[in-house]
Write an enzyme that holds these catalytic residues in place. Structure first.
Site, PDB file in Angstrom:
ATOM      1  N   THR A 125       0.849  -1.201   0.000  1.00  0.00           N
ATOM      2  CA  THR A 125       0.000   0.000   0.000  1.00  0.00           C
ATOM      3  C   THR A 125       0.882   1.249   0.000  1.00  0.00           C
ATOM      4  OG1 THR A 125      -1.547  -1.249   1.357  1.00  0.00           O
ATOM      5  CG2 THR A 125      -1.912   1.125   1.201  1.00  0.00           C
ATOM      6  N   CYS A 265      -2.500  -1.188   8.728  1.00  0.00           N
ATOM      7  CA  CYS A 265      -3.178  -0.618   7.559  1.00  0.00           C
ATOM      8  C   CYS A 265      -3.970   0.649   7.899  1.00  0.00           C
ATOM      9  CB  CYS A 265      -4.097  -1.668   6.945  1.00  0.00           C
ATOM     10  SG  CYS A 265      -3.195  -3.053   6.248  1.00  0.00           S
TER      11      CYS A 265
HETATM   12  N1  LIG Z   1      -1.528  -7.119   6.742  1.00  0.00           N
HETATM   13  C1  LIG Z   1      -2.617  -6.699   6.118  1.00  0.00           C
HETATM   14  O1  LIG Z   1      -3.721  -6.892   6.575  1.00  0.00           O
HETATM   15  C2  LIG Z   1      -2.557  -5.977   4.797  1.00  0.00           C
HETATM   16  C3  LIG Z   1      -3.715  -5.901   4.024  1.00  0.00           C
HETATM   17  C4  LIG Z   1      -3.655  -5.235   2.825  1.00  0.00           C
HETATM   18  C5  LIG Z   1      -2.468  -4.628   2.416  1.00  0.00           C
HETATM   19  N2  LIG Z   1      -1.357  -4.726   3.198  1.00  0.00           N
HETATM   20  C6  LIG Z   1      -0.128  -4.104   2.728  1.00  0.00           C
HETATM   21  O2  LIG Z   1       0.716  -5.156   2.254  1.00  0.00           O
HETATM   22  C7  LIG Z   1       2.081  -4.825   2.511  1.00  0.00           C
HETATM   23  C8  LIG Z   1       2.733  -5.941   3.314  1.00  0.00           C
HETATM   24  O3  LIG Z   1       2.075  -6.068   4.549  1.00  0.00           O
HETATM   25  P1  LIG Z   1       2.234  -7.332   5.480  1.00  0.00           P
HETATM   26  O4  LIG Z   1       1.197  -7.183   6.540  1.00  0.00           O
HETATM   27  O5  LIG Z   1       2.250  -8.568   4.681  1.00  0.00           O
HETATM   28  O6  LIG Z   1       3.676  -7.076   6.101  1.00  0.00           O
HETATM   29  P2  LIG Z   1       4.552  -8.128   6.958  1.00  0.00           P
HETATM   30  O7  LIG Z   1       5.442  -7.297   7.805  1.00  0.00           O
HETATM   31  O8  LIG Z   1       3.666  -9.139   7.585  1.00  0.00           O
HETATM   32  O9  LIG Z   1       5.404  -8.872   5.867  1.00  0.00           O
HETATM   33  C9  LIG Z   1       6.332  -8.248   5.083  1.00  0.00           C
HETATM   34  C10 LIG Z   1       7.501  -9.184   4.854  1.00  0.00           C
HETATM   35  O10 LIG Z   1       8.415  -8.503   4.012  1.00  0.00           O
HETATM   36  C11 LIG Z   1       9.725  -8.857   4.425  1.00  0.00           C
HETATM   37  N3  LIG Z   1      10.646  -7.857   3.901  1.00  0.00           N
HETATM   38  C12 LIG Z   1      10.927  -6.627   4.374  1.00  0.00           C
HETATM   39  N4  LIG Z   1      11.825  -6.017   3.602  1.00  0.00           N
HETATM   40  C13 LIG Z   1      12.121  -6.886   2.612  1.00  0.00           C
HETATM   41  C14 LIG Z   1      12.994  -6.854   1.508  1.00  0.00           C
HETATM   42  N5  LIG Z   1      13.740  -5.780   1.240  1.00  0.00           N
HETATM   43  N6  LIG Z   1      13.071  -7.930   0.702  1.00  0.00           N
HETATM   44  C15 LIG Z   1      12.324  -9.037   0.960  1.00  0.00           C
HETATM   45  N7  LIG Z   1      11.484  -9.133   1.995  1.00  0.00           N
HETATM   46  C16 LIG Z   1      11.383  -8.069   2.802  1.00  0.00           C
HETATM   47  C17 LIG Z   1       9.639  -8.926   5.925  1.00  0.00           C
HETATM   48  O11 LIG Z   1      10.692  -9.706   6.462  1.00  0.00           O
HETATM   49  C18 LIG Z   1       8.261  -9.542   6.113  1.00  0.00           C
HETATM   50  O12 LIG Z   1       8.340 -10.945   6.227  1.00  0.00           O
HETATM   51  C19 LIG Z   1       2.068  -3.469   3.221  1.00  0.00           C
HETATM   52  O13 LIG Z   1       2.212  -2.440   2.277  1.00  0.00           O
HETATM   53  C20 LIG Z   1       0.673  -3.421   3.814  1.00  0.00           C
HETATM   54  O14 LIG Z   1       0.249  -2.096   4.009  1.00  0.00           O
HETATM   55  C21 LIG Z   1      -1.368  -5.402   4.372  1.00  0.00           C
END
Ligand SMILES: NC(=O)c1ccc[n+]([C@@H]2O[C@H](COP(=O)([O-])OP(=O)(O)OC[C@H]3O[C@@H](n4cnc5c(N)ncnc54)[C@H](O)[C@@H]3O)[C@@H](O)[C@H]2O)c1
Length: 449
Positions: A125, A265
């Site tokens: 996002t 979020c």
């Molecule tokens: N969690 C939710 O409910 C949700 C829903 C919709 C959208 N989003 C969006 O999705 C995105 C991810 O959210 P999430 O909740 O999955 O995050 P998260 O923190 O659960 O997972 C992200 C992963 O990315 C990894 N990471 C970080 N930097 C990295 C890099 N340079 N290379 C490879 N891996 C890397 C981390 O180690 C982690 O495992 C965000 O932008 C969030 O706003 C999240």
């Protein structure tokens, strides 16, 4: 469409970069149809996934073990992939401005390992413009390849709702966008493999980015409205949940409930828009105010708890309060940006002893990062008050008589008169989880938002 066919025939691979709450379910879903490389910089996470272990509870052991996903922290493995999906965190910094560093780092990683003819899709996002104005120039610079000619880029916001078993990745319409028609078509075909609810082709990447960030911002504003009116209704001694129930009989009433807004979020994404507005000299007053209202709710809840304890004739210092739930929302193990931490901190400043129970949160992580010991709900005893902070399904099943047994005074003195100096107990039911008709108002001061 050549790339799509090669992916389907497993002659090319797809990579998911960032295997968290969003990336892991995505990788698992694609792995039913395609060869998937799951890349994450967190090596211990990768090791756990290889063993079939997911502490977020989004995936079960058998689906992880049977998935055939290549879980890796070695970026060289990305060289074997032609379709990349980047889904890394997009948090904010201490000053509430966007922290794009994980996105930039992930972009550089993919770019270093990019081959001609590849497609990169962003799911994180962001505010409108990040993909085209920030990410594409980085990819071009790192890879020395040209966007549109050597590689294509798209954006497809993630709309899953962790913990929600009804609205899933597969049954929620997926917005997709690409830099041109060719990329839009390939990206759509790839997502069509897993999204049963269908694909919505947005007119541009910026439109898709904006659509996602306003979804969560709108929710923040609406919750702020309910939080504000709940403060008024408390002063008027009107039951907010009863008001909402009555108002919901109108077909166009937006039915939400007041509460804490934390997480990764709703409590974060509006700041991305606010920041973008500022760079364009446009103050987003409604979003700013909503953030302020929602952020202040933990303080309001603590103030109300203290008032209830005083009304209950409790001596505040050394009161013992149990908090049920520490995750940022119900039926989800995610504690990031949970506002329950603020409640715990404020209560402790009053000299109150706080004990916490949450069957979903990671107890080892809470201990090592926050020095919070989680206890089993059955171990809660001798309390003066309880805060039902997060209505996990697990808590909803607890009979009220079991909650009463946790209290110090209730155990000792079974029946009370109306005597004004008698010590009562306190139940703070933030999300109106309990059936109010069952509350023993003679012995309890009950409060909800
Ligand atoms: N969690 C939710 O409910 C949700 C829903 C919709 C959208 N989003 C969006 O999705 C995105 C991810 O959210 P999430 O909740 O999955 O995050 P998260 O923190 O659960 O997972 C992200 C992963 O990315 C990894 N990471 C970080 N930097 C990295 C890099 N340079 N290379 C490879 N891996 C890397 C981390 O180690 C982690 O495992 C965000 O932008 C969030 O706003 C999240």
């Amino acid at each position: 469409m050549e790339l799509y066919n090669k992916l389907k025939n497993k002659k090319e691979k797809i990579s998911i970069i960032g295997l968290g709450y969003v990336g892991l379910p995505l990788a698992l879903s694609f792995s039913k149809y395609l060869d998937v490389v799951g890349f994450d910089i967190n090596k211990s996470k990768i090791e756990n996934y290889k063993k079939g272990l997911d502490i977020t509870n989004e995936a079960d052991t058998s689906s992880l073990i049977n998935s055939k996903i290549l879980f890796t922290s070695n970026e060289d493995d990305l060289q074997n992939c032609k379709f990349h999906i980047i889904v890394v965190p997009t948090p904010t910094k201490c000053d509430n401005t966007p922290d794009l560093s994980p996105l930039i780092e992930a972009t550089k990683t993919v770019a270093r390992n990019l081959s001609k003819g590849s497609v990169i899709v962003y799911e994180s996002t962001v505010y409108p413009g990040v993909t085209e104005d920030i990410c594409i120039p980085i990819i071009e610079n790192e890879s020395k390849l040209k966007c549109g000619i050597d590689f294509k880029v798209g954006y497809s916001p993630e709309r899953i709702n962790p913990g929600d078993k009804i609205h899933t990745l597969e049954n929620t319409v997926k917005i997709v966008a690409g830099i041109d028609n060719e990329s839009l078509n390939i990206i759509s075909k790839v997502y069509e493999l897993i999204i049963e609810a269908g694909i919505y082709k947005a007119e541009s990447i910026k439109i898709a980015e904006a659509a996602k960030v306003i979804e969560n911002s709108q929710r923040d504003v609406n919750i702020a409205f309910f939080n504000e009116i709940s403060i008024l209704f408390n002063k008027l001694n009107i039951d907010t949940s009863a008001v909402i129930k009555a108002a919901s009989t109108k077909w166009n009433f937006i039915n939400l409930t007041p509460g804490l807004v934390g997480g990764h979020c709703i409590g974060i994404d509006p700041y991305y828009l606010i920041h973008k507005g500022k760079t364009l000299n446009t103050d987003l007053n409604l979003l700013n105010t909503s953030r302020l209202i929602n952020n202040n709710m933990s303080k309001y809840i603590v103030d109300s708890t203290i008032k209830c304890l005083i009304k209950a004739n409790k001596k505040i210092k050394n009161c013992r309060i149990a908090i049920l739930g520490i995750t940022f929302k119900e039926d989800c193990s995610d504690i990031r940006n949970s506002k329950v931490f603020d409640i715990i901190k404020d209560l402790k400043e009053y000299g109150i002893e706080v004990i916490v129970s949450d069957p979903l949160a990671d107890s080892t992580y809470l201990k090592s990062n926050y020095n919070i010991d989680l206890i089993n709900i059955e171990e809660i005893e001798d309390i003066d008050g309880i805060i039902l902070a997060v209505p996990h399904l697990h808590f909803k099943d607890i009979p009220i008589s079991n909650i009463y047994k946790m209290f110090k005074v209730y155990n000792q003195t079974p029946s009370y008169t109306e005597h004004e100096y008698i010590e009562k107990n306190v139940i703070i039911d933030i999300k109106s989880m309990l059936n109010k008709t069952l509350i023993d108002f003679n012995n309890f001061i009950y409060w909800s938002l």
